[in-house]
Design a protein around this motif. Structure first.
Motif: not given
Length: 160
Positions: A129-134, A114-123
């Motif tokens: 790109v983190v999808i489903d916690g991975r 889902r769109h809520d499961d996709i997060t972005f973090r600075t590296c």
């Protein structure tokens, strides 16, 4: 069933007998050592002096040290010939030259996240790109604020 019971019983008896043998020998040696300690002239051999036992101990220790040194040299040579693989996880796939508005197609096993499961973090390289916690991939040269989950299209992984 009876044969299995008999075989198991015999095996346990043999195991008990085998475990009992060294203990009996140790008890005899310990009792002999106690008798020698109580009366040194009782069990002492006339041909063995304290210096001779120390020489024997030194010889045994030197043999052990040479064996250990030899095995360490072999291990060092083996390590030089076959270096260990680099520790750590495999590097993540990288996407270079991404610009806002571009679409990224990903093969994904299972149901699309889902769109809520996709997060972005600075590296260090850009955005993780983190999808489903991975952590799944790195997009270089783009800040996390410039990305949205809509930039990803998921395709079902084709079975071979």
């Amino acid at each position: 069933m009876l044969a299995l019971f008999i075989a198991t019983t015999i095996a346990l008896c043999l195991l008990g007998w085998a475990e009992g043998l060294p203990r009996q020998r140790q008890v005899r040696v310990a009792s002999a050592a106690a008798a020698i300690a109580a009366d040194p002239s009782h069990g002492a051999r006339s041909d063995q002096t304290p210096e001779a036992s120390e020489d024997l101990d030194a010889a045994v220790m030197s043999r052990i040290e040479t064996l250990l040194a030899h095995s360490n040299q072999q291990a060092g040579a083996h390590a030089k010939e076959n270096p260990a693989p680099a520790a750590g996880p495999e590097p993540l796939p990288r996407i270079d030259g991404f610009e806002p508005g571009d679409a990224i197609a990903l093969d994904f096993t299972g149901a699309a996240p889902r769109h809520d499961d996709i997060t972005f973090r600075t590296c260090a390289e850009g955005t993780l790109v983190v999808i489903d916690g991975r952590a799944e991939l790195v997009i270089t040269g783009v800040a996390p604020e410039q990305l949205a989950p809509d930039a990803f299209q998921f395709r079902a992984h084709a079975a071979a």
